[in-house]
Design a protein around this motif. Structure first.
Motif, short mmCIF file in Angstrom:
data_model
loop_
_atom_site.label_atom_id
_atom_site.label_comp_id
_atom_site.label_asym_id
_atom_site.label_seq_id
_atom_site.Cartn_x
_atom_site.Cartn_y
_atom_site.Cartn_z
N ASN A 307 1.38 -3.58 18.40
CA ASN A 307 1.37 -2.43 17.50
C ASN A 307 0.60 -1.26 18.09
N MET A 308 -0.51 -1.54 18.73
CA MET A 308 -1.28 -0.46 19.33
C MET A 308 -0.48 0.24 20.42
N VAL A 309 0.17 -0.55 21.25
CA VAL A 309 0.97 0.03 22.32
C VAL A 309 2.13 0.85 21.75
N ALA A 310 2.78 0.31 20.75
CA ALA A 310 3.88 1.05 20.13
C ALA A 310 3.38 2.34 19.50
N ASP A 311 2.24 2.26 18.82
CA ASP A 311 1.66 3.47 18.23
C ASP A 311 1.44 4.54 19.30
N GLU A 312 0.78 4.14 20.35
CA GLU A 312 0.46 5.10 21.42
C GLU A 312 1.74 5.69 22.03
N LEU A 313 2.71 4.84 22.23
CA LEU A 313 3.98 5.29 22.79
C LEU A 313 4.63 6.34 21.89
N GLU A 314 4.42 6.16 20.60
CA GLU A 314 5.05 7.09 19.66
C GLU A 314 4.15 8.29 19.36
N GLY A 315 3.07 8.39 20.13
CA GLY A 315 2.23 9.57 20.00
C GLY A 315 1.27 9.56 18.83
N ASP A 316 1.20 8.44 18.13
CA ASP A 316 0.24 8.37 17.03
C ASP A 316 -1.18 8.39 17.60
N THR A 317 -2.09 8.95 16.83
CA THR A 317 -3.48 8.90 17.27
C THR A 317 -4.05 7.54 16.92
N ILE A 318 -4.77 6.98 17.86
CA ILE A 318 -5.29 5.64 17.67
C ILE A 318 -6.79 5.71 17.46
N ASP A 319 -7.23 5.19 16.35
CA ASP A 319 -8.65 5.25 16.01
C ASP A 319 -9.47 4.35 16.93
N THR A 320 -9.18 3.06 16.88
CA THR A 320 -9.93 2.15 17.76
C THR A 320 -9.02 1.64 18.86
N ARG A 321 -9.45 1.81 20.08
CA ARG A 321 -8.62 1.44 21.22
C ARG A 321 -8.90 0.01 21.68
N GLN A 322 -9.98 -0.57 21.20
CA GLN A 322 -10.28 -1.94 21.63
C GLN A 322 -10.61 -2.78 20.40
N VAL A 323 -9.93 -3.89 20.26
CA VAL A 323 -10.27 -4.75 19.13
C VAL A 323 -10.61 -6.15 19.63
N ILE A 324 -11.64 -6.67 19.01
CA ILE A 324 -12.14 -7.99 19.40
C ILE A 324 -12.04 -8.92 18.21
N MET A 325 -11.29 -9.99 18.37
CA MET A 325 -11.03 -10.90 17.25
C MET A 325 -12.07 -12.03 17.24
N PRO A 326 -12.45 -12.46 16.07
CA PRO A 326 -13.43 -13.54 15.97
C PRO A 326 -12.79 -14.91 16.23
N LEU A 327 -13.60 -15.81 16.73
CA LEU A 327 -13.17 -17.19 16.99
C LEU A 327 -14.00 -18.11 16.10
N SER A 328 -13.42 -19.25 15.75
CA SER A 328 -14.21 -20.15 14.90
C SER A 328 -13.88 -21.61 15.19
N VAL A 329 -14.82 -22.47 14.89
CA VAL A 329 -14.64 -23.89 15.16
C VAL A 329 -13.81 -24.54 14.06
N VAL A 330 -12.82 -25.32 14.46
CA VAL A 330 -12.02 -26.09 13.51
C VAL A 330 -12.42 -27.56 13.65
N VAL A 331 -12.91 -28.13 12.61
CA VAL A 331 -13.42 -29.50 12.71
C VAL A 331 -12.33 -30.52 12.42
N ARG A 332 -12.08 -31.40 13.37
CA ARG A 332 -11.19 -32.52 13.14
C ARG A 332 -11.92 -33.79 13.58
N GLN A 333 -11.35 -34.55 14.48
CA GLN A 333 -11.96 -35.86 14.69
C GLN A 333 -12.41 -36.20 16.11
#
Lengths: 336, 336
Positions: A307-333
């Motif tokens: 989506n960010m790439v498409a936005d930029e390609l279409e000339g939209d202004t992009i507020d945040t250029r870098q996004v960092i997603m959170p990671l979390s532990v999934v408990v199984r066995q």
DNA sequence: TTGTAGGCGTTATCAC
DNA sequence: GTGATAACGCCTACAA
């Protein structure tokens, strides 16, 4: 193969008028527009990409580079990117680098020759300085990788925190002898390097030090990334006098290999050896001991960069250029 | 971006001479050839694809269609094809169809517009009659699919015999109540249809009849292809009063899902339910009960079709246009 | 053996 | 608002 002049002829207008309509430029009378639209469908006309490329026009295509498409993490990532690109009506081409600089350069050359409007790099082989030069020819996005450049569009997960959380989890459960696996050739860690693996290692160290522990060189395994690699890791662990009590696999693939081999060697997971995966792929649910692992939001990552790439390609202004997603532990066995 | 005339200028020759050298045509003096080669490297020149395409020249590129790249069977297949294509110095582009006719047509359009020299179809959505029309624009190869046309280049495995062998194996081990899973929406089987699924079903029937058995509608599961689908299948089986004693999963993915769910529902594999996989992917070794499955020679299949297509593109005469690879049962532990 | 010229389908620039 | 026309980079008759 109808051409633009076929359309023009049939509609009784000039090629320039047809061109304007195709590219919805202003200055066209609705009447002629209708005429042309009619002729286009009648002829089943669609513009020839090659001709457009020669003119330097857009290709509505995005290239995506991955190291190996057979790695399920990347095939999922690519699928997510392609799905979103598709919604935005961009075409996608997948380029495997096989870890080779030259293949990566091939993808970048696509930019130069107008074959694609953008390339999303889900793996980086060449130096960023070299890569960056290609941005004069088109847009370059970075996904799942690290680049110290505030201008580039970049999406990745917070590997440091993820690995920190995972390591901490093991430590809190009482494990102290932690083995560590990584896909890279050797652990060339230093505080200045910003990349996925260094970031993970940093998180690992941070957790360790909170418990006054130091990493054991003995229990570090490099260049492991497949199921078969995981099997080999477990064989080596099994043959040690002083064995680790837990292993951070670095990926669900490797974790699965470790667990499978543990089963054949009758080594009990998690009682004798805990195993921590990474990625949280479907695979993690089907192994003998379902994996306690670190969940990566693959689809969100793919959607975001596309989506960010498409936005930029279409000339939209992009507020945040870098996004960092959170990671979390999934408990199984696979961890007690 | 150096052009052909830049090279010509620098080498002190005409563009046609350069062109002849690039395409190694005859009638060039070695002296000028050297001059030109020199100029080319000096300028870092490489011909612009788009311009060549417009002239209708070759693109040295092969498109490969697959339904979903996230299906490991197809990602392995693509990897094999790409590796071989790479050796033959062809580029590869991967096109996912997502099971949609329109996406498949996109790939075929590439032929029309000279974007690719050939397309290898690893999944077929549209009618062959429609597809075949595109062969006037380029080469079409078929992989892992069935087409009743002796002219087309085609490589696939002998699904009928494979499924026959697998079913027979179960029967010989004493199982009589066999469930059957398939990825297709519904079992529309008839003797005239030649496709992968019908072929498998045919093999299943052949084995059954040798034991005077008929397929049970009750125990047929359609539209199952993922791990999650497999889990659902097991849930349904577990809830039946009259349960099958073995299930033919149709893929290792589905088999893995079945086994994982059996484990959580405490249903013993293979004692209470035998599970037969299909494909023999790495996954089959890491599930709780390593899979007895049917081995598909994915890499051989991919290599074969890629080589055949490359041969044909290069004008070599091809002795056999269709090759059928044998399938065999790999015995592990999911069948008693 | 080599060079010149024309055209592939499209878009942009310029007149009208 | 509309229409000629000149590029874009390459290949291939055809001419020399």
């Amino acid at each position: 193969m109808a051409t633009i002049s076929d359309v023009a002829k049939l509609a009784g207008v000039s090629v320039s008028t047809v061109s304007r309509i195709i590219n919805n430029k202003p200055h066209v009378s609705p009447r002629k527009a209708a005429l042309v639209a009619d002729a286009m469908t009648k002829l089943g006309y669609s513009p020839l990409q090659a001709a457009r490329q020669m003119r330097g026009s857009g290709s509505q295509t995005i290239a995506v580079t991955v190291p190996y498409i057979t790695n399920p993490f990347f095939s999922e990532l690519v699928a997510a990117i392609e799905r979103t690109a598709d919604e935005r009506s961009y075409k996608t081409v997948i380029v495997q680098t096989f870890g080779q600089k030259s293949h990566e350069l091939n993808a970048l050359e696509f930019l130069k020759t107008n074959q694609v409007d953008a390339v999303i790099m889900c793996a980086i082989e060449n130096d960023w300085d070299l890569i960056k030069q290609y941005s004069q020819y088109g847009l370059i996005g970075v996904c799942n990788e690290y680049v110290a450049d505030p201008d580039v569009l970049m999406v990745h997960a917070d590997q440091e925190s993820g690995m920190y959380a995972g390591t901490k989890y093991l430590l809190n459960r009482g494990y102290r002898k932690l083995a560590f696996c990584t896909g890279q050739q050797d652990i060339r860690f230093n505080d200045n390097i910003e990349d996925l693996n260094s970031d993970r290692y940093r998180g690992y160290l941070r957790a360790l030090r909170e418990f006054d522990l130091e990493p054991s060189v003995e229990w570090q395994f490099t260049d492991v990334s497949t199921i078969a690699d995981g099997q080999r890791v477990l064989q080596r662990i099994a043959s040690m006098k002083d064995r680790p009590d837990a292993v951070i696999a670095g990926s669900d693939q490797v974790a699965a290999g470790i667990i499978a081999e543990a089963q054949t060697l009758q080594l009990k997971v998690p009682q004798e050896l805990a195993v921590l995966g990474f990625d949280d792929q479907p695979l993690s649910q089907v192994v003998a001991q379902p994996l306690t692992t670190i969940h990566q939001p693959i689809h969100e990552i793919g959607d975001a960069i596309a989506n960010m790439v498409a936005d930029e390609l279409e000339g939209d202004t992009i507020d945040t250029r870098q996004v960092i997603m959170p990671l979390s532990v999934v408990v199984r066995q696979s961890v007690a």
